[in-house]
Design a protein around this motif. Structure first.
Motif, PDB file in Angstrom:
ATOM      1  N   GLU A  89      -2.493 -29.067 -19.109  1.00 38.95           N
ATOM      2  CA  GLU A  89      -3.354 -28.590 -18.036  1.00 38.95           C
ATOM      3  C   GLU A  89      -3.495 -29.647 -16.957  1.00 38.95           C
ATOM      4  OE1 GLU A  89      -7.032 -26.818 -18.873  1.00 38.95           O
ATOM      5  OE2 GLU A  89      -6.240 -25.570 -20.488  1.00 38.95           O
ATOM      6  N   ALA A  93     -11.224 -28.587 -12.134  1.00 38.51           N
ATOM      7  CA  ALA A  93     -12.110 -28.292 -11.000  1.00 38.51           C
ATOM      8  C   ALA A  93     -11.501 -28.695  -9.658  1.00 38.51           C
ATOM      9  CB  ALA A  93     -13.459 -28.991 -11.197  1.00 38.51           C
ATOM     10  N   LEU A  94     -10.271 -29.197  -9.676  1.00 39.49           N
ATOM     11  CA  LEU A  94      -9.639 -29.584  -8.405  1.00 39.49           C
ATOM     12  C   LEU A  94      -8.846 -28.407  -7.842  1.00 39.49           C
ATOM     13  CD1 LEU A  94      -8.355 -33.221  -9.075  1.00 39.49           C
ATOM     14  CD2 LEU A  94     -10.550 -32.468  -8.160  1.00 39.49           C
ATOM     15  N   LEU A 102      -3.011 -35.509  -4.940  1.00 36.93           N
ATOM     16  CA  LEU A 102      -3.086 -36.553  -5.971  1.00 36.93           C
ATOM     17  C   LEU A 102      -1.694 -36.900  -6.505  1.00 36.93           C
ATOM     18  CD1 LEU A 102      -4.677 -38.327  -7.978  1.00 36.93           C
ATOM     19  CD2 LEU A 102      -4.848 -36.338  -9.469  1.00 36.93           C
ATOM     20  N   TYR A 103      -0.938 -35.894  -6.899  1.00 39.15           N
ATOM     21  CA  TYR A 103       0.362 -36.162  -7.511  1.00 39.15           C
ATOM     22  C   TYR A 103       1.355 -36.722  -6.489  1.00 39.15           C
ATOM     23  CZ  TYR A 103      -0.857 -34.537 -12.115  1.00 39.15           C
ATOM     24  OH  TYR A 103      -1.428 -34.452 -13.370  1.00 39.15           O
ATOM     25  N   SER A 105       0.586 -38.765  -4.239  1.00 36.37           N
ATOM     26  CA  SER A 105       0.239 -40.176  -4.007  1.00 36.37           C
ATOM     27  C   SER A 105       0.907 -41.113  -5.016  1.00 36.37           C
ATOM     28  CB  SER A 105      -1.278 -40.357  -4.048  1.00 36.37           C
ATOM     29  OG  SER A 105      -1.742 -40.383  -5.385  1.00 36.37           O
ATOM     30  N   PHE A 106       1.434 -40.557  -6.100  1.00 31.08           N
ATOM     31  CA  PHE A 106       2.062 -41.410  -7.128  1.00 31.08           C
ATOM     32  C   PHE A 106       3.471 -41.854  -6.723  1.00 31.08           C
ATOM     33  CE2 PHE A 106      -0.492 -38.726 -10.383  1.00 31.08           C
ATOM     34  CZ  PHE A 106      -1.616 -39.496 -10.166  1.00 31.08           C
TER      35      PHE A 106
ATOM     36  N   ARG B  20      -4.078 -47.027  -2.623  1.00 26.47           N
ATOM     37  CA  ARG B  20      -4.301 -45.736  -1.975  1.00 26.47           C
ATOM     38  C   ARG B  20      -4.312 -44.628  -3.035  1.00 26.47           C
ATOM     39  NH1 ARG B  20      -0.925 -41.910  -0.399  1.00 26.47           N
ATOM     40  NH2 ARG B  20      -1.815 -40.374   1.009  1.00 26.47           N
ATOM     41  N   SER B  21      -3.361 -44.731  -3.957  1.00 27.50           N
ATOM     42  CA  SER B  21      -3.282 -43.755  -5.033  1.00 27.50           C
ATOM     43  C   SER B  21      -4.524 -43.830  -5.926  1.00 27.50           C
ATOM     44  CB  SER B  21      -2.014 -44.021  -5.841  1.00 27.50           C
ATOM     45  OG  SER B  21      -1.786 -42.981  -6.732  1.00 27.50           O
ATOM     46  N   ILE B  24      -7.387 -42.174  -4.176  1.00 23.71           N
ATOM     47  CA  ILE B  24      -7.297 -40.707  -4.245  1.00 23.71           C
ATOM     48  C   ILE B  24      -7.706 -40.223  -5.634  1.00 23.71           C
ATOM     49  CG2 ILE B  24      -5.682 -38.744  -4.162  1.00 23.71           C
ATOM     50  CD1 ILE B  24      -4.188 -40.241  -1.938  1.00 23.71           C
ATOM     51  N   LEU B  25      -7.262 -40.946  -6.664  1.00 20.87           N
ATOM     52  CA  LEU B  25      -7.624 -40.570  -8.036  1.00 20.87           C
ATOM     53  C   LEU B  25      -9.137 -40.678  -8.237  1.00 20.87           C
ATOM     54  CD1 LEU B  25      -6.602 -39.639 -10.790  1.00 20.87           C
ATOM     55  CD2 LEU B  25      -6.155 -42.021 -11.393  1.00 20.87           C
ATOM     56  N   CYS B  28     -10.742 -37.770  -6.599  1.00 21.13           N
ATOM     57  CA  CYS B  28     -10.543 -36.556  -7.412  1.00 21.13           C
ATOM     58  C   CYS B  28     -11.466 -36.557  -8.622  1.00 21.13           C
ATOM     59  CB  CYS B  28      -9.087 -36.467  -7.877  1.00 21.13           C
ATOM     60  SG  CYS B  28      -7.961 -35.984  -6.559  1.00 21.13           S
ATOM     61  N   GLU B  29     -11.579 -37.707  -9.293  1.00 22.65           N
ATOM     62  CA  GLU B  29     -12.448 -37.791 -10.476  1.00 22.65           C
ATOM     63  C   GLU B  29     -13.909 -37.590 -10.078  1.00 22.65           C
ATOM     64  OE1 GLU B  29     -11.356 -37.696 -13.339  1.00 22.65           O
ATOM     65  OE2 GLU B  29      -9.339 -38.504 -13.280  1.00 22.65           O
ATOM     66  N   LYS B  31     -14.970 -35.757  -7.608  1.00 23.54           N
ATOM     67  CA  LYS B  31     -15.137 -34.313  -7.386  1.00 23.54           C
ATOM     68  C   LYS B  31     -15.270 -33.588  -8.716  1.00 23.54           C
ATOM     69  CE  LYS B  31     -12.698 -34.051  -2.986  1.00 23.54           C
ATOM     70  NZ  LYS B  31     -11.369 -33.845  -2.379  1.00 23.54           N
ATOM     71  N   MET B  32     -14.491 -34.026  -9.726  1.00 23.71           N
ATOM     72  CA  MET B  32     -14.587 -33.402 -11.049  1.00 23.71           C
ATOM     73  C   MET B  32     -16.017 -33.528 -11.591  1.00 23.71           C
ATOM     74  SD  MET B  32     -11.786 -32.018 -12.359  1.00 23.71           S
ATOM     75  CE  MET B  32     -11.889 -32.139 -14.149  1.00 23.71           C
ATOM     76  N   ARG B  35     -18.480 -31.376  -9.442  1.00 18.96           N
ATOM     77  CA  ARG B  35     -18.317 -29.929  -9.641  1.00 18.96           C
ATOM     78  C   ARG B  35     -18.698 -29.488 -11.053  1.00 18.96           C
ATOM     79  NH1 ARG B  35     -12.657 -29.539  -6.164  1.00 18.96           N
ATOM     80  NH2 ARG B  35     -13.638 -30.163  -4.219  1.00 18.96           N
ATOM     81  N   TYR B  97     -11.578 -35.102 -23.266  1.00 18.45           N
ATOM     82  CA  TYR B  97     -11.253 -33.761 -22.766  1.00 18.45           C
ATOM     83  C   TYR B  97      -9.904 -33.782 -22.039  1.00 18.45           C
ATOM     84  CZ  TYR B  97     -11.275 -30.202 -19.091  1.00 18.45           C
ATOM     85  OH  TYR B  97     -10.911 -29.224 -18.210  1.00 18.45           O
ATOM     86  N   TYR B  98      -9.669 -34.826 -21.285  1.00 22.81           N
ATOM     87  CA  TYR B  98      -8.389 -34.953 -20.577  1.00 22.81           C
ATOM     88  C   TYR B  98      -7.234 -35.049 -21.561  1.00 22.81           C
ATOM     89  CZ  TYR B  98     -10.520 -35.815 -16.006  1.00 22.81           C
ATOM     90  OH  TYR B  98     -11.192 -35.691 -14.837  1.00 22.81           O
ATOM     91  N   ILE B 103      -4.104 -33.282 -19.851  1.00 25.22           N
ATOM     92  CA  ILE B 103      -4.120 -33.883 -18.499  1.00 25.22           C
ATOM     93  C   ILE B 103      -3.561 -35.314 -18.553  1.00 25.22           C
ATOM     94  CG2 ILE B 103      -5.657 -34.727 -16.658  1.00 25.22           C
ATOM     95  CD1 ILE B 103      -7.400 -32.259 -17.173  1.00 25.22           C
ATOM     96  N   LEU B 107      -0.190 -36.812 -16.791  1.00 22.40           N
ATOM     97  CA  LEU B 107      -0.165 -38.025 -15.959  1.00 22.40           C
ATOM     98  C   LEU B 107       0.844 -39.036 -16.504  1.00 22.40           C
ATOM     99  CD1 LEU B 107      -3.986 -38.500 -15.254  1.00 22.40           C
ATOM    100  CD2 LEU B 107      -2.241 -37.916 -13.576  1.00 22.40           C
ATOM    101  N   ALA B 112       1.973 -42.892 -12.528  1.00 19.41           N
ATOM    102  CA  ALA B 112       0.616 -43.420 -12.734  1.00 19.41           C
ATOM    103  C   ALA B 112       0.560 -44.177 -14.060  1.00 19.41           C
ATOM    104  CB  ALA B 112      -0.391 -42.274 -12.745  1.00 19.41           C
ATOM    105  N   MET B 116      -4.288 -47.577 -14.294  1.00 19.28           N
ATOM    106  CA  MET B 116      -4.821 -46.906 -13.115  1.00 19.28           C
ATOM    107  C   MET B 116      -5.743 -45.754 -13.508  1.00 19.28           C
ATOM    108  SD  MET B 116      -2.762 -45.458  -9.854  1.00 19.28           S
ATOM    109  CE  MET B 116      -2.900 -43.702  -9.758  1.00 19.28           C
TER     110      MET B 116
END
Lengths: 244, 262
Positions: A89, A93-94, A102-103, A105-106, B20-21, B24-25, B28-29, B31-32, B35, B97-98, B103, B107, B112, B116
């Motif tokens: 998965e 929530a993104l 995000l991906y 940026s890698f 920068r990456s 962004i991560l 994103c985290e 926001k997780m 939310r 959970y990841y 998830i 990754l 990544a 990181m």
């Protein structure tokens, strides 16, 4: 002189406890070729591609992706290999656009977000969260992310399992575009129609071993049947789609 | 067409995702977390509840010339609770959970690195803790007249050290828990163990001597002691700082040893 292989697997073996998952698997994939890996559940397909992707260490044997060892040269391989995994998965929530951002940026020179959205036909879902996408849309996004870094080799595990016919055809169109770009593709599949349409070469796995390795036409000729479906039944004794 | 037998050349310059990456991560985290706001209730709400129930009786109890029991005992405890909850409960449950949903595995097939991914978790945890601490301090100061630490900079130093130590403890929980549910269970046990031995339930005076001694060297007890000293303007002893540093070293080492993508 032959073309240099994009992926080379020699005598790969993997056990989980007493269970032999992969037993002496060897295969070569030429650059720009699409290889289909077929087999019923438990035949070792996913374990084989996970070892090619460097996710699992083999017990013995070796893997080279564009001449690199996926575990020893992890950093270099990750830049040229795109992987879409079975049952993996994403951050639920993104949104589609956030995950693509995000991906991307890698990677040093990623495909543009717009190109990725167009490639998997998800433009109208860019602001939808992953958890609110349909199964087919989630799958397509997962493929887009595997392509974010402009990989030269792509592994697609169970690409269209669970997709409706329209989504499946849409995914095949995406693969056609990749093939046109000369990307080497490893496709783990359950669908004969898909394999027949997309693959230059097929490796048939049975109980962790290579049962046959040939082009679709050769496989049909070897089995003495009229379709690939029948050839599979003839060679393995299982009906692939029923076996699932 | 390539007609050689050598593999196609691959760039030898390995690109590793940079700051920068990571940024962004982290975004994103964050926001997780926002939310899925239910996860914020415990680290923000529970310390606030403890503050509200104990502030009334301690706000007038002068301990030094200008600092009350609320400043010297309750606030260090509440702040340490926020850091502990986020570090050993929230962060590991996210990571577990990841891992369960694949998830992390997804990754793992990108450039990544685990460092990181874990760094982003730690940064987001520290941001959550900062939010919880600011909330508790604003309530304590506006509603109960609490005062800031006499030694502000050392207090910030202790905060940073504690936040890192608690995340390091959380890494052990995350790395050793096989499922998201067990991460919550392990995290809760770790939280209660650290908290109970560090004076969360009525101070360390009521604890048996050997347990109080051990608790003082664990990150919760060490943090409460060091923060209390900074609040009172007293020198912070070497012992709690060393204990916090040791927790970081042990946590990072154990997590690095146990970490797995799936």
């Amino acid at each position: 002189m032959s073309r240099a292989p994009a992926v080379e697997v020699e005598h790969l073996a993997k056990r989980f406890g007493n269970t032999v998952a992969v037993d002496d698997v060897s295969l070569r994939i030429q650059q720009g070729e699409t290889l289909g890996i077929l087999g019923i559940n438990g035949s070792g397909k996913s374990t084989t591609v996970e070892m090619i992707a460097g996710l699992r260490p083999p017990d013995s044997g070796h893997v080279r992706v564009l001449g690199l060892d996926p575990r020893r040269d992890r950093g270099a391989v990750r830049q040229v290999l795109g992987v879409q995994l079975q049952d993996a998965e994403l951050h639920s929530a993104l949104t589609v656009a956030e995950l693509i951002g995000l991906y991307r940026s890698f990677y040093p020179d990623p495909r543009s977000a717009q190109e990725l959205l167009d490639l998997v036909e998800l433009e109208d879902k860019r602001d939808t969260r992953f958890e609110r996408l349909s199964g087919g849309q989630q799958q397509r996004l997962s493929v887009a992310l595997a392509l974010a870094g402009k990989p030269r080799v792509v592994i697609l595990d169970e690409l269209t399992t669970g997709l409706d016919p329209a989504s499946r055809r849409r995914m095949w169109r995406t693969l056609d575009r990749l093939r046109d770009d000369g990307v080497t593709i490893i496709l783990v599949s359950h669908t004969m129609e898909e394999v027949e349409r997309l693959c230059d070469h097929i490796v048939l796995l049975e109980a962790g071993r290579v049962l046959a390795s040939a082009t679709p036409a050769e496989l049909v000729a070897r089995a003495g049947t009229s379709t690939l479906d029948e050839a599979f039944v003839q060679l393995t004794g299982h009906d692939l789609e029923v076996a699932e | 067409m390539n007609t050689t037998d050598t593999p196609a050349p691959v760039s030898t310059r390995i690109h590793r995702p940079g700051l920068r990456s990571l940024a962004i991560l982290v975004l994103c985290e964050t926001k997780m977390v926002i939310r899925d706001s239910a996860g914020l209730i415990v680290p923000l709400g529970l310390p606030l509840l403890i503050l509200l129930t104990s502030a009334g009786s301690t706000a007038d109890q002068m301990i030094t010339a200008d600092r009350t029991a609320l400043d010297l005992f309750v606030l260090p405890l509440v702040i340490t609770m926020v850091l502990t909850m986020v570090g050993v409960l929230n962060m590991p449950s996210f990571l577990a959970y990841y891992r369960r949903t694949g998830i992390l595995r997804r990754l793992a097939v990108t450039p990544a690195s685990p460092v990181m991914v874990l760094s982003a978790q730690v940064i987001v945890s520290i941001l959550q803790s900062a939010l919880g601490i600011i909330l508790a301090l604003v309530v304590a100061m506006t509603a109960f007249g609490a005062k800031p630490p006499v030694d502000l900079i050392p207090a910030f130093g202790v905060l940073a050290l504690t936040a890192t130590a608690m995340c390091a403890m959380g890494m052990i929980v995350a790395a050793s828990a096989p499922t998201p549910n067990s991460a919550v269970a392990f995290g809760l046990v770790a939280f209660l163990l650290l908290g109970a031995t560090g004076g969360m339930f009525g101070g360390t005076q009521s604890l048996p001597e050997p347990i109080a001694e051990i608790g003082a060297h664990l990150p919760f007890g060490a943090s409460v002691e060091a923060l209390g000293a900074a609040w009172a303007g007293q020198p912070i002893g070497a012992a709690p700082l060393l204990s916090l540093a040791a927790a970081i070293v042990v946590g990072v080492a154990v997590a690095a040893w146990l970490f797995r993508w799936e």
